[in-house]
Design an enzyme around this catalytic site. Structure first.
Site, PDB file in Angstrom:
ATOM      1  N   HIS A  76       0.841  -1.218   0.000  1.00 31.73           N
ATOM      2  CA  HIS A  76       0.000   0.000   0.000  1.00 31.73           C
ATOM      3  C   HIS A  76       0.861   1.247   0.000  1.00 31.73           C
ATOM      4  O   HIS A  76       1.957   1.276   0.554  1.00 31.73           O
ATOM      5  CB  HIS A  76      -1.000   0.003   1.157  1.00 31.73           C
ATOM      6  CG  HIS A  76      -0.423   0.005   2.541  1.00 31.73           C
ATOM      7  ND1 HIS A  76       0.006   1.149   3.172  1.00 31.73           N
ATOM      8  CD2 HIS A  76      -0.229  -1.003   3.430  1.00 31.73           C
ATOM      9  CE1 HIS A  76       0.433   0.855   4.387  1.00 31.73           C
ATOM     10  NE2 HIS A  76       0.315  -0.456   4.570  1.00 31.73           N
ATOM     11  N   ASP A  78       0.096   4.457   1.161  1.00 28.27           N
ATOM     12  CA  ASP A  78      -0.008   5.445   2.230  1.00 28.27           C
ATOM     13  C   ASP A  78       0.769   5.037   3.460  1.00 28.27           C
ATOM     14  O   ASP A  78       1.112   3.873   3.656  1.00 28.27           O
ATOM     15  CB  ASP A  78      -1.466   5.695   2.597  1.00 28.27           C
ATOM     16  CG  ASP A  78      -2.185   4.443   3.080  1.00 28.27           C
ATOM     17  OD1 ASP A  78      -1.949   3.373   2.493  1.00 28.27           O
ATOM     18  OD2 ASP A  78      -2.989   4.529   4.027  1.00 28.27           O
ATOM     19  N   ASP A 115       6.310   0.863   6.820  1.00 25.25           N
ATOM     20  CA  ASP A 115       4.975   0.297   6.677  1.00 25.25           C
ATOM     21  C   ASP A 115       4.194   1.227   5.750  1.00 25.25           C
ATOM     22  O   ASP A 115       3.728   2.272   6.188  1.00 25.25           O
ATOM     23  CB  ASP A 115       4.303   0.199   8.051  1.00 25.25           C
ATOM     24  CG  ASP A 115       2.860  -0.229   7.990  1.00 25.25           C
ATOM     25  OD1 ASP A 115       2.431  -0.746   6.943  1.00 25.25           O
ATOM     26  OD2 ASP A 115       2.152  -0.045   9.003  1.00 25.25           O
ATOM     27  N   GLU A 145      -4.760   2.347   2.821  1.00 18.85           N
ATOM     28  CA  GLU A 145      -4.874   1.142   3.635  1.00 18.85           C
ATOM     29  C   GLU A 145      -5.032   1.484   5.104  1.00 18.85           C
ATOM     30  O   GLU A 145      -5.789   0.838   5.833  1.00 18.85           O
ATOM     31  CB  GLU A 145      -3.630   0.262   3.419  1.00 18.85           C
ATOM     32  CG  GLU A 145      -3.715  -1.114   4.059  1.00 18.85           C
ATOM     33  CD  GLU A 145      -3.136  -1.194   5.458  1.00 18.85           C
ATOM     34  OE1 GLU A 145      -3.271  -2.242   6.101  1.00 18.85           O
ATOM     35  OE2 GLU A 145      -2.542  -0.192   5.925  1.00 18.85           O
ATOM     36  N   GLU A 146      -4.325   2.505   5.552  1.00 20.67           N
ATOM     37  CA  GLU A 146      -4.210   2.765   6.986  1.00 20.67           C
ATOM     38  C   GLU A 146      -5.469   3.342   7.616  1.00 20.67           C
ATOM     39  O   GLU A 146      -5.696   3.177   8.811  1.00 20.67           O
ATOM     40  CB  GLU A 146      -3.027   3.711   7.255  1.00 20.67           C
ATOM     41  CG  GLU A 146      -1.666   3.158   6.844  1.00 20.67           C
ATOM     42  CD  GLU A 146      -1.185   2.017   7.734  1.00 20.67           C
ATOM     43  OE1 GLU A 146      -1.933   1.594   8.629  1.00 20.67           O
ATOM     44  OE2 GLU A 146      -0.062   1.548   7.518  1.00 20.67           O
ATOM     45  N   ASP A 169       3.403  -6.768   3.254  1.00 19.67           N
ATOM     46  CA  ASP A 169       3.047  -5.836   4.323  1.00 19.67           C
ATOM     47  C   ASP A 169       3.111  -6.491   5.700  1.00 19.67           C
ATOM     48  O   ASP A 169       2.345  -6.150   6.588  1.00 19.67           O
ATOM     49  CB  ASP A 169       1.633  -5.284   4.062  1.00 19.67           C
ATOM     50  CG  ASP A 169       1.276  -4.114   4.960  1.00 19.67           C
ATOM     51  OD1 ASP A 169       2.197  -3.485   5.518  1.00 19.67           O
ATOM     52  OD2 ASP A 169       0.076  -3.823   5.112  1.00 19.67           O
ATOM     53  N   HIS A 459       3.556   2.750  13.263  1.00 15.45           N
ATOM     54  CA  HIS A 459       2.485   3.681  13.622  1.00 15.45           C
ATOM     55  C   HIS A 459       2.896   4.607  14.763  1.00 15.45           C
ATOM     56  O   HIS A 459       2.049   5.253  15.373  1.00 15.45           O
ATOM     57  CB  HIS A 459       1.177   2.966  13.983  1.00 15.45           C
ATOM     58  CG  HIS A 459       0.589   2.180  12.841  1.00 15.45           C
ATOM     59  ND1 HIS A 459      -0.636   1.561  12.924  1.00 15.45           N
ATOM     60  CD2 HIS A 459       1.050   1.918  11.596  1.00 15.45           C
ATOM     61  CE1 HIS A 459      -0.890   0.946  11.785  1.00 15.45           C
ATOM     62  NE2 HIS A 459       0.129   1.148  10.962  1.00 15.45           N
TER      63      HIS A 459
END
Length: 486
Positions: A76, A78, A115, A145-146, A169, A459
């Site tokens: 992904h 983003d 990520d 995705e996030e 991922d 994150h």
């Protein structure tokens, strides 16, 4: 001093560096889409873009590999945009500043975006290379995705042609994933009546800081501190001890899939209880430090004087919010009975925000590998807030990916890993959500696995990637592509 461009394998790090220079917050992937379009044009590759912004770049097989099955590689675009309070960074415009820190690569006070930038980098390296053996490949880059998996949800039938999908991922080298949890969001909204804040009170800001935070799927089992829970535990204690206060404002956490690292509230108290409040906070801080000494040793709680705000939240609504936040579950709810050590069901008390029109919005996220348990925990969270008088809404959610231990690509991945490293990989399911379950809805014949290098504290601004594992993962990926069946 070593830089990212000095690392090996050179071609993978080259493209990861380029990715770090392109801002790509969730729902704002336009600059990354333009980069991918320019990349495809430069390398004379076929490219497709769907209405959601998902990109598919295709490359023909290398000589002698034309009869192999088509493989889809997927990552992904983003990234989660989190930074430390003292870091000046504009995620919409600024590049990520990377730092080689011993065996790891990290960013300077922000999330790194490995990520899933490292997955994108591997795809680009394959597409750009001229000396790697592979059959026909399709590289899929999904958007958003996030914050909702909206790119994967919007993917249409016929956009891709392959029946084998390698999701890039995952976050632990040596682990190959064959399934993941499904998830959904639950939001609660309180409406309050603003009351004038008077001058007969002293006003203080209570801060919870210094927590590690982390991914609410991959790290929920660690028992990390949740800044929202800690803050409201203290506010509940104030009420329980009869220390009269008014709640003026509150803010905690950000993203639904990140365990909140910081939270604060502004309260007003009568001058005569100031020392009682401070003493209670000191005792409470000592308790929290002791509870988290093995997982969040840098936790801090502060109480500082602040200016008198214009208003406070009416006492009835404030009490309802405090009780609901105290009662709302957070963390692991149940472990899998099928796969040892796998978190089956969890919930994350992610955020609380003041919104326009006298509203306070609370965001939570639930995950489970069993659909009925996902619904159960979402309903439990909803019931907590409904009892407190909030309005509650659930998001659409996303399906899990049921493990398939008989997967053909899984067996090839396992064998090639053993041949390369003379040890067995761990075959696992993951509690974090992947886009794979959504792909299966449109492409039910896909045979899929997920694997990646080792990342930690994703994150959060502590996000980092273990450098040596990138080379191991890349070597495994290349060996796997050589062994795709006809």
């Amino acid at each position: 001093m070593m830089k990212i461009t000095d690392l090996q394998p050179e071609i993978v790090w080259k493209y990861f560096y380029e990715i770090t220079q392109v801002p790509r917050p969730s729902k704002k992937e336009g600059k990354m889409i333009a980069y991918l379009e320019e990349f495809a044009q430069k390398h004379n590759l076929s490219i497709k873009k769907d209405p959601a912004g998902n990109i598919l770049i295709s490359k023909s097989a290398t000589p002698g590999m034309e009869n192999r099955q088509t493989v889809i590689l997927q990552a992904h675009m983003d990234m989660v945009c989190e930074k430390n309070n003292d870091t000046k960074h504009d995620f919409d415009n600024d590049p990520i500043e990377t730092i080689v820190d011993g065996d790891w690569l990290r960013a300077n006070g922000t999330t790194l975006g490995a990520d899933n930038g490292i997955g994108m980098a591997a795809e680009l390296a394959l597409l750009a290379s001229e000396d790697i053996q592979h059959g026909p490949i399709e590289c899929l880059f999904t958007v958003d995705e996030e914050t909702g998996l909206t790119g994967a949800k919007a993917l249409q039938k016929g956009f891709m042609t392959g029946n084998i999908l390698l999701n890039l991922d995952s976050e632990d080298e040596g682990q190959i994933f064959m399934g993941c949890a499904g998830g959904m969001d639950t939001q609660a909204t309180f409406n309050y009546h603003p009351k004038e804040a008077t001058a007969d009170r002293l006003y203080f800001r209570i801060d919870v800081k210094g927590l590690n935070g982390g991914h609410s799927g991959g790290e929920i089992h660690k028992g990390l501190g949740n800044a929202n829970k800690i803050l409201f535990r203290f506010l509940y204690l104030l009420k329980k001890r009869g220390l009269n206060f008014i709640l003026c404002s509150v803010d905690g956490g950000n993203l639904r899939n990140a365990i909140p690292r910081e939270a604060h509230a502004v309260i007003g108290i009568l001058p005569e209880i100031k020392e009682d409040v401070r003493i209670l906070l000191n005792h409470f801080t000592a308790d929290v430090e002791n509870e988290l000494k093995h997982v969040d040793k840098n936790v801090q709680l502060f109480m500082e004087s602040t200016d008198r705000p214009e208003f406070y939240i009416d006492n009835s609504t404030a009490e309802n919010i405090i009780c609901a936040m105290m009662a709302c579950p957070h963390g692991v709810i149940g472990m899998s009975h099928d796969i040892e050590g796998l978190v089956e069901t969890s919930t994350n008390l992610a955020s609380i925000k003041m919104k326009p029109n006298n509203a306070i919005l609370i965001g939570t996220s639930q995950r489970s590998s069993i659909e009925s348990q996902k619904e159960m925990i979402a309903n439990q969270v909803a019931a907590t807030f409904l009892l407190a008088g909030a309005q509650v809404a659930h998001g659409d959610g996303y399906p899990g990916w049921e493990p398939n231990p008989n997967s053909a690509i899984l067996k090839i991945a396992q064998q090639t890993y053993e041949n390369l490293f003379h040890k067995q990989p761990q075959i696992m399911a993951i509690h974090a959500g992947l886009e794979c379950g959504l792909f299966l809805e449109k492409y039910p014949n896909l045979d899929m696995i997920s694997f990646g290098p080792t990342l930690r504290d994703v994150h959060s601004p502590n996000e980092r990637i273990e450098i040596k594992t990138v080379g191991m993962w890349w070597a495994h990926l290349l060996e796997l592509l050589k062994n795709i069946p006809e």
